[in-house]
Structures are given as structure tokens and as C-alpha cells.
Scaffold this motif. Sequence first.
Motif, PDB file in Angstrom:
ATOM      1  N   PRO A  90     -14.112  10.794   3.823  1.00  0.00           N
ATOM      2  CA  PRO A  90     -13.617  12.136   4.137  1.00  0.00           C
ATOM      3  C   PRO A  90     -12.124  12.184   4.462  1.00  0.00           C
ATOM      4  CG  PRO A  90     -15.733  11.766   5.200  1.00  0.00           C
ATOM      5  CD  PRO A  90     -15.319  10.454   4.608  1.00  0.00           C
ATOM      6  N   ASP A  91     -11.605  11.118   5.106  1.00  0.00           N
ATOM      7  CA  ASP A  91     -10.211  11.153   5.556  1.00  0.00           C
ATOM      8  C   ASP A  91      -9.264  10.325   4.708  1.00  0.00           C
ATOM      9  OD1 ASP A  91     -11.552   8.862   6.466  1.00  0.00           O
ATOM     10  OD2 ASP A  91     -10.127   8.572   8.099  1.00  0.00           O
ATOM     11  N   ILE A  92      -9.776   9.535   3.773  1.00  0.00           N
ATOM     12  CA  ILE A  92      -8.885   8.727   2.932  1.00  0.00           C
ATOM     13  C   ILE A  92      -9.612   8.282   1.666  1.00  0.00           C
ATOM     14  CG2 ILE A  92      -9.398   6.413   3.857  1.00  0.00           C
ATOM     15  CD1 ILE A  92      -6.268   6.003   3.926  1.00  0.00           C
ATOM     16  N   SER A  93      -8.873   8.192   0.588  1.00  0.00           N
ATOM     17  CA  SER A  93      -9.355   7.596  -0.664  1.00  0.00           C
ATOM     18  C   SER A  93      -8.338   6.547  -1.080  1.00  0.00           C
ATOM     19  CB  SER A  93      -9.498   8.649  -1.764  1.00  0.00           C
ATOM     20  OG  SER A  93     -10.463   9.616  -1.419  1.00  0.00           O
ATOM     21  N   ALA A  94      -8.813   5.508  -1.765  1.00  0.00           N
ATOM     22  CA  ALA A  94      -7.899   4.423  -2.139  1.00  0.00           C
ATOM     23  C   ALA A  94      -8.400   3.695  -3.370  1.00  0.00           C
ATOM     24  CB  ALA A  94      -7.754   3.434  -0.975  1.00  0.00           C
ATOM     25  N   SER A  95      -7.460   3.130  -4.101  1.00  0.00           N
ATOM     26  CA  SER A  95      -7.757   2.241  -5.233  1.00  0.00           C
ATOM     27  C   SER A  95      -6.811   1.054  -5.190  1.00  0.00           C
ATOM     28  CB  SER A  95      -7.593   2.969  -6.573  1.00  0.00           C
ATOM     29  OG  SER A  95      -8.608   3.936  -6.754  1.00  0.00           O
ATOM     30  N   HIS A  96      -7.389  -0.150  -5.315  1.00  0.00           N
ATOM     31  CA  HIS A  96      -6.603  -1.376  -5.422  1.00  0.00           C
ATOM     32  C   HIS A  96      -6.446  -1.714  -6.897  1.00  0.00           C
ATOM     33  CE1 HIS A  96      -7.853  -3.013  -1.166  1.00  0.00           C
ATOM     34  NE2 HIS A  96      -7.266  -1.830  -1.123  1.00  0.00           N
ATOM     35  N   LEU A  97      -5.210  -1.978  -7.307  1.00  0.00           N
ATOM     36  CA  LEU A  97      -4.932  -2.342  -8.694  1.00  0.00           C
ATOM     37  C   LEU A  97      -4.831  -3.849  -8.824  1.00  0.00           C
ATOM     38  CD1 LEU A  97      -2.232   0.357  -9.533  1.00  0.00           C
ATOM     39  CD2 LEU A  97      -4.733   0.554  -9.565  1.00  0.00           C
ATOM     40  N   ILE A 105       0.850  -1.184   0.000  1.00  0.00           N
ATOM     41  CA  ILE A 105       0.000   0.000   0.000  1.00  0.00           C
ATOM     42  C   ILE A 105       0.892   1.242   0.000  1.00  0.00           C
ATOM     43  CG2 ILE A 105      -1.852   1.238   1.170  1.00  0.00           C
ATOM     44  CD1 ILE A 105      -2.698  -1.393   2.456  1.00  0.00           C
ATOM     45  N   PHE A 106       0.662   2.080  -0.998  1.00  0.00           N
ATOM     46  CA  PHE A 106       1.468   3.276  -1.179  1.00  0.00           C
ATOM     47  C   PHE A 106       0.624   4.520  -0.942  1.00  0.00           C
ATOM     48  CE2 PHE A 106       3.121  -0.127  -3.817  1.00  0.00           C
ATOM     49  CZ  PHE A 106       4.450  -0.155  -3.445  1.00  0.00           C
ATOM     50  N   GLN A 107       1.247   5.539  -0.396  1.00  0.00           N
ATOM     51  CA  GLN A 107       0.553   6.794  -0.140  1.00  0.00           C
ATOM     52  C   GLN A 107       1.002   7.845  -1.137  1.00  0.00           C
ATOM     53  OE1 GLN A 107       0.936   8.294   3.841  1.00  0.00           O
ATOM     54  NE2 GLN A 107      -0.223  10.147   3.429  1.00  0.00           N
ATOM     55  N   TRP A 133      -3.961   7.788   9.123  1.00  0.00           N
ATOM     56  CA  TRP A 133      -4.037   6.504   8.413  1.00  0.00           C
ATOM     57  C   TRP A 133      -5.195   5.688   8.981  1.00  0.00           C
ATOM     58  CZ3 TRP A 133      -2.227   5.769   3.867  1.00  0.00           C
ATOM     59  CH2 TRP A 133      -2.117   4.487   3.313  1.00  0.00           C
ATOM     60  N   ARG A 134      -6.350   5.815   8.346  1.00  0.00           N
ATOM     61  CA  ARG A 134      -7.567   5.153   8.823  1.00  0.00           C
ATOM     62  C   ARG A 134      -7.370   3.658   9.006  1.00  0.00           C
ATOM     63  NH1 ARG A 134     -13.527   4.879   8.221  1.00  0.00           N
ATOM     64  NH2 ARG A 134     -13.600   7.137   7.977  1.00  0.00           N
ATOM     65  N   TRP A 135      -6.617   3.030   8.096  1.00  0.00           N
ATOM     66  CA  TRP A 135      -6.477   1.569   8.120  1.00  0.00           C
ATOM     67  C   TRP A 135      -5.697   1.081   9.334  1.00  0.00           C
ATOM     68  CZ3 TRP A 135     -10.051   1.956   4.989  1.00  0.00           C
ATOM     69  CH2 TRP A 135      -9.968   2.596   3.744  1.00  0.00           C
ATOM     70  N   GLY A 136      -5.032   1.984  10.043  1.00  0.00           N
ATOM     71  CA  GLY A 136      -4.284   1.600  11.241  1.00  0.00           C
ATOM     72  C   GLY A 136      -5.113   1.597  12.505  1.00  0.00           C
ATOM     73  N   GLY A 137      -6.348   2.112  12.419  1.00  0.00           N
ATOM     74  CA  GLY A 137      -7.204   2.176  13.588  1.00  0.00           C
ATOM     75  C   GLY A 137      -7.255   3.583  14.161  1.00  0.00           C
ATOM     76  N   PRO A 138      -8.211   3.844  15.047  1.00  0.00           N
ATOM     77  CA  PRO A 138      -8.437   5.208  15.535  1.00  0.00           C
ATOM     78  C   PRO A 138      -7.334   5.755  16.432  1.00  0.00           C
ATOM     79  CG  PRO A 138      -9.844   3.641  16.694  1.00  0.00           C
ATOM     80  CD  PRO A 138      -9.193   2.877  15.587  1.00  0.00           C
ATOM     81  N   ASP A 139      -6.543   4.895  17.069  1.00  0.00           N
ATOM     82  CA  ASP A 139      -5.507   5.395  17.988  1.00  0.00           C
ATOM     83  C   ASP A 139      -4.175   4.677  17.775  1.00  0.00           C
ATOM     84  OD1 ASP A 139      -6.357   2.957  18.887  1.00  0.00           O
ATOM     85  OD2 ASP A 139      -6.689   3.568  20.969  1.00  0.00           O
ATOM     86  N   TRP A 140      -3.833   4.479  16.502  1.00  0.00           N
ATOM     87  CA  TRP A 140      -2.624   3.707  16.190  1.00  0.00           C
ATOM     88  C   TRP A 140      -1.357   4.353  16.738  1.00  0.00           C
ATOM     89  CZ3 TRP A 140       1.055   6.270  13.375  1.00  0.00           C
ATOM     90  CH2 TRP A 140       0.645   7.303  12.524  1.00  0.00           C
ATOM     91  N   ASP A 154      -3.167   5.111  -2.072  1.00  0.00           N
ATOM     92  CA  ASP A 154      -4.082   5.758  -1.135  1.00  0.00           C
ATOM     93  C   ASP A 154      -3.678   7.215  -0.915  1.00  0.00           C
ATOM     94  OD1 ASP A 154      -4.235   2.936  -0.916  1.00  0.00           O
ATOM     95  OD2 ASP A 154      -5.072   3.074   1.097  1.00  0.00           O
ATOM     96  N   GLU A 155      -4.664   8.052  -0.670  1.00  0.00           N
ATOM     97  CA  GLU A 155      -4.419   9.446  -0.313  1.00  0.00           C
ATOM     98  C   GLU A 155      -5.106   9.732   1.014  1.00  0.00           C
ATOM     99  OE1 GLU A 155      -5.213  14.000  -1.924  1.00  0.00           O
ATOM    100  OE2 GLU A 155      -5.471  12.314  -3.304  1.00  0.00           O
ATOM    101  N   ALA A 156      -4.316   9.965   2.051  1.00  0.00           N
ATOM    102  CA  ALA A 156      -4.856  10.227   3.391  1.00  0.00           C
ATOM    103  C   ALA A 156      -4.975  11.727   3.624  1.00  0.00           C
ATOM    104  CB  ALA A 156      -3.954   9.604   4.451  1.00  0.00           C
ATOM    105  N   ARG A 157      -6.034  12.116   4.359  1.00  0.00           N
ATOM    106  CA  ARG A 157      -6.284  13.521   4.674  1.00  0.00           C
ATOM    107  C   ARG A 157      -6.580  13.650   6.168  1.00  0.00           C
ATOM    108  NH1 ARG A 157      -8.617  12.230  -0.213  1.00  0.00           N
ATOM    109  NH2 ARG A 157     -10.465  11.501   0.882  1.00  0.00           N
TER     110      ARG A 157
END
Length: 239
Positions: free
Chosen positions: A108-115, A81-83, A136-143, A128-131
Motif C-alpha cells: 500500500p505504501d511502496i512499490s519497487a522493482s530490482h533490475l 535505490i532510486f525514487q 520510506w518503508r525501507w527506513g523503518g517506522p520512525d526513521w 521505487d515509488e513511495a506513497r
Amino acid sequence: MGYVRLRQLVIAAASLEVAETLANVLGLGEAFLDPGVAEFGLVNRVYAIGDQFLEVVVPTALTAPAGRFLARGGDGGYMAIFQTDDLAAARARADALKIRRVWNIDLPDISASHLHPADVGAAIVSIDEARPAASWRWGGPDWEKHAARGKLTGAVIHTADPEGMAARWGEALGITPKGGVIQLADATLEFRPGTEERLVKFKVSVPDVGAAAVRAARRGLDVVNDEVQIGGVGIVLVG
């Protein structure tokens, strides 16, 4: 595209025991269990290392994509996964290259595309583009609270055509490779000759390579040239 960095590497495994082993050897903190991966027929464990992430996914059904991956070759590197700061450009580039986007999300906080791995080779590539960028949403709320010291410094991909696959990944990421190497903002992707087309090594910087090697030995794992096999992936311990 302003930058591309390596943000997360993923192992697909038959058992969550792989996640436990990975966390123990690398001294990782508490895992995040993402309920969202149920959409893909998976359960998972996500570990923060610095501001990057290691994930282990286990299919709940053999018909899931990860289940088919395991049936073909067993545990192994499944996704990178690349940012980026310009996902719109990455999506347009993939479409122009006829690289299929098999999953897209815009939150709202991230967009992503899997190729599609068949279109890039060796593994699923996610862009992925994080905002904001540090989130990083995929890491959990308190990573941040659970992040271990360390860093993902690169990955190794085996293929019969290293320069050809490097060129394809480079096209997808918007980076021109040099030979079989793609230099990212914070990591290096190396494409090397191999009979099996796969993501085979993760390079992980840890605070104490010797201590990690001792923990691996205690679990009955061999460490050869600072590399230990976990979940079908060579974890290269970098000081």
C-alpha cells in the motif's frame, strides 16, 4: 516520468562492523534492522541521513546473492535505490529494454522493482515509488526521529565503457545522460573508466567535514582529499 531522485545507497560487507564504522564516521543516528531482508539471506543496518538512507547488508549464507558478490570482489557498493513517481512507466521501460526485473513488490505504501545487475551493469538498480512520496518503508517506522543531518549528493561507478553504461542506466531511469554523467533531481551519477565494474564512491554531504575526518582518523582510517574508504567504498565527504 516526473522525477527520479537518489533515495538510498547500499554497501555489501562481510561484517556488520562496517555499519558501525560508517555510522561513527558520518555521525549517523540509530539504525533500523529490517527483518524483511532475511528473504535475500541478509541482515542489515539502515541509517537515515536527511530524508535519504545508507544501508549495510551482510549475507547470512555465501550462497545468497550478496555472498556471491563478496566472493567475487569483497566488500563494496552493492545497490542504488532510486525514487520515482511513475513506477509503472519504469517497469514498462525495463521490459521493453529486456532488462530483467528480478524482484518486484507492491504494498500500500511502496512499490519497487530490482533490475538485474548483469543487464544494467555494476550494481543492482532498484526503482521505487513511495506513497506518500516523503515516506520510506525501507527506513523503518520512525526513521525521521533518527535522521542525521546531511545528504547523499551522488555516486561514482567504474566501468570499462563509461558512456555505454551511463546510457544503459539512463535508459532504465528514463534520463538522457550527458557523456558519462546522469543528473538526477537531487544527485549526480558519474560513470568513470575503471578496470573493475563497480559502484565505487558515495558522495555524502555532512555538517562538518573536519569532524568526520577526525572521527575517521580515530578509527585508524586515512582521509585523503576528503575521502575515506569504508566497506570497500570511497566515502567522499562533501561540505
